[in-house]
Design an enzyme around this catalytic site. Sequence first.
Site, PDB file in Angstrom:
ATOM      1  N   HIS A  84       0.807  -1.232   0.000  1.00  0.00           N
ATOM      2  CA  HIS A  84       0.000   0.000   0.000  1.00  0.00           C
ATOM      3  C   HIS A  84       0.831   1.267   0.000  1.00  0.00           C
ATOM      4  O   HIS A  84       0.297   2.348  -0.188  1.00  0.00           O
ATOM      5  CB  HIS A  84      -0.935  -0.025   1.219  1.00  0.00           C
ATOM      6  CG  HIS A  84      -1.570  -1.364   1.425  1.00  0.00           C
ATOM      7  ND1 HIS A  84      -1.024  -2.326   2.255  1.00  0.00           N
ATOM      8  CD2 HIS A  84      -2.648  -1.931   0.847  1.00  0.00           C
ATOM      9  CE1 HIS A  84      -1.758  -3.428   2.201  1.00  0.00           C
ATOM     10  NE2 HIS A  84      -2.739  -3.223   1.351  1.00  0.00           N
ATOM     11  N   GLU A 136      -2.775   3.376   2.314  1.00  0.00           N
ATOM     12  CA  GLU A 136      -2.347   3.986   1.047  1.00  0.00           C
ATOM     13  C   GLU A 136      -2.516   5.507   1.101  1.00  0.00           C
ATOM     14  O   GLU A 136      -1.673   6.259   0.589  1.00  0.00           O
ATOM     15  CB  GLU A 136      -3.141   3.401  -0.128  1.00  0.00           C
ATOM     16  CG  GLU A 136      -2.647   3.945  -1.481  1.00  0.00           C
ATOM     17  CD  GLU A 136      -3.388   3.383  -2.680  1.00  0.00           C
ATOM     18  OE1 GLU A 136      -3.827   2.211  -2.645  1.00  0.00           O
ATOM     19  OE2 GLU A 136      -3.533   4.135  -3.662  1.00  0.00           O
ATOM     20  N   SER A 278      -6.426  -8.951  -3.458  1.00  0.00           N
ATOM     21  CA  SER A 278      -5.518  -9.594  -2.504  1.00  0.00           C
ATOM     22  C   SER A 278      -5.963 -11.009  -2.130  1.00  0.00           C
ATOM     23  O   SER A 278      -5.386 -11.617  -1.229  1.00  0.00           O
ATOM     24  CB  SER A 278      -5.395  -8.723  -1.248  1.00  0.00           C
ATOM     25  OG  SER A 278      -6.673  -8.304  -0.810  1.00  0.00           O
TER      26      SER A 278
HETATM   27  O1  0CH Z   1      -7.692  -2.683  -1.373  1.00  0.00           O
HETATM   28  P1  0CH Z   1      -6.688  -2.294  -0.373  1.00  0.00           P
HETATM   29  O2  0CH Z   1      -5.940  -1.060  -0.770  1.00  0.00           O
HETATM   30  O3  0CH Z   1      -7.239  -2.174   1.013  1.00  0.00           O
HETATM   31  O4  0CH Z   1      -5.540  -3.395  -0.306  1.00  0.00           O
HETATM   32  P2  0CH Z   1      -5.432  -4.932  -0.573  1.00  0.00           P
HETATM   33  O5  0CH Z   1      -6.677  -5.660  -0.268  1.00  0.00           O
HETATM   34  O6  0CH Z   1      -4.214  -5.372   0.155  1.00  0.00           O
HETATM   35  O7  0CH Z   1      -5.191  -5.070  -2.128  1.00  0.00           O
HETATM   36  C1  0CH Z   1      -4.010  -4.712  -2.737  1.00  0.00           C
HETATM   37  C2  0CH Z   1      -3.928  -3.270  -3.080  1.00  0.00           C
HETATM   38  C3  0CH Z   1      -2.637  -2.669  -2.591  1.00  0.00           C
HETATM   39  C4  0CH Z   1      -2.447  -1.219  -2.910  1.00  0.00           C
HETATM   40  O8  0CH Z   1      -3.068  -0.776  -4.049  1.00  0.00           O
END
Ligand code: 0CH
Length: 320
Positions: A84, A136, A278
């Site tokens: 992030h 982020e 993710s």
């Molecule tokens: O969707 P967020 O930003 O909460 O993060 P995540 O679930 O770890 O997905 C990856 C996005 C990382 C930064 O863009």
Amino acid sequence: MTDASISRRPLQVRLATPRGFCAGVDRAIQIVERALEKYGAPVYVRHEIVHNRHVVDRLRNLGAVFVEELDECPTDRPVVFSAHGVPKSVPAEAERRALFYLDATCPLVSKVHVEAERNFSAGRQIVLIGHAGHPEVEGTMGQLPEGAVTLIETPEDAERFEPREASNLAYVTQTTLSLDDTAEIIGVLKRRFPGLPDPHKEDICYATTNRQEAVKRVAEQCDLVLVIGSPNSSNSVRLVEVARRAGARMAQLVDDASVVDWGWFDGVQTVGITAGASAPEPLIEALVAAIAERFDTDVVEDSGARETVTFKLPRVLSES
Ligand code: 0CH
Ligand code: SF4
């Protein structure tokens, strides 16, 4: 008749494509894995490498230690910064303490950092569209001195915003926002400040865009949509919202198949499935299998954008 499949009622399962891991998540996870291979355990990780419980638990089992701040890291072990992004003060502090660090910030988040800095150097006041408290947002705001960036979360914030100089503004955004909500906020800003320039390239990234478009297509044809992802995953939560707005009667965020309430399926003819950026693909396979144990399923794969984006690992890890 003893064959259970004969008594199972039919259910169509529509899989959104693309779904799940994006290039930035894939790279961030590989950075932790390679660091563990190369330097041994423990490897410290500042903040969850990505916002997914399964990913974090697996890496923890391999020897990663997750902390929120650098002062929890010893000086003799590597530390990885999460996908992030981090405020500038974090690598500065790591250097001051002579920590060995690896930066897993997604290159598309770093691009937003560069854009904010470029605009700041040109003397512009920066508006950041994003969610307060998200790492982020903290990372992007932390690229510039206190007060240089104004956070806007809603169209109402955009209506109320009073810039220092209306003709000297620029905006950047969090990479994982709702496309539709962000367009609305930008619409308000552009109505109020007609000369407001757009970023060089869209800040909401390709993965966010493709996953929202895919779930929208699927949700239009579904009674129920299940989004695999953890509750702190911003992009996953956005997919639930998009599915609801696109017409799904119900959309639920689930960490995995074990938390599905099968009562949600009452009266459902078509279920849509997607996963946040993710969320690992095996969780989707397990969910599809769990549904197939209970229903006579017809699985249809949506034909969305093919993604070919990949990001290089830091050189220190790609060298053998
Ligand atoms: O969707 P967020 O930003 O909460 O993060 P995540 O679930 O770890 O997905 C990856 C996005 C990382 C930064 O863009
Ligand atoms: Fe990078 Fe987009 Fe994935 Fe975030 S969601 S890690 S910005 S590719």
